[in-house]
Motif scaffolding. Structure first.
Motif, mmCIF file in Angstrom:
data_model
loop_
_atom_site.group_PDB
_atom_site.id
_atom_site.type_symbol
_atom_site.label_atom_id
_atom_site.label_comp_id
_atom_site.label_asym_id
_atom_site.label_seq_id
_atom_site.Cartn_x
_atom_site.Cartn_y
_atom_site.Cartn_z
ATOM 1 N N TYR A 72 3.132 -1.285 -2.227
ATOM 2 C CA TYR A 72 2.142 -1.090 -1.121
ATOM 3 C C TYR A 72 1.422 -2.510 -0.890
ATOM 4 N N PRO A 74 -2.059 2.173 -1.382
ATOM 5 C CA PRO A 74 -0.959 3.278 -1.736
ATOM 6 C C PRO A 74 -0.818 4.010 -0.706
ATOM 7 N N SER A 100 1.555 2.946 2.386
ATOM 8 C CA SER A 100 2.928 2.419 2.134
ATOM 9 C C SER A 100 3.903 3.463 2.794
#
Length: 55
Positions: free
Chosen positions: A35, A39, A42
């Motif tokens: 990422y 996160p 992503s």
């Protein structure tokens, strides 16, 4: 002088981004995704490429 200022700003921007990158593995530790800033943002996480991840 303008070029040096632009390079300094670009360098600071890139240094900030590299501090916010990383990888997250799934529960089985057989798949990971990278990422850039967070996160949850992503693309691999959004499409569920690795399944559920262990936080």
């Amino acid at each position: 002088m303008k070029t040096a200022c632009k390079l300094a700003i670009l360098g600071a921007f890139l240094a900030t981004l590299t501090g916010c990158t990383g990888s997250v593995y799934n529960k089985e530790k057989n798949c990971n995704y990278d990422y850039l800033l967070h996160p949850a943002v992503s693309v691999s996480k959004i499409i569920g490429g690795c399944g559920p991840v262990d936080k």
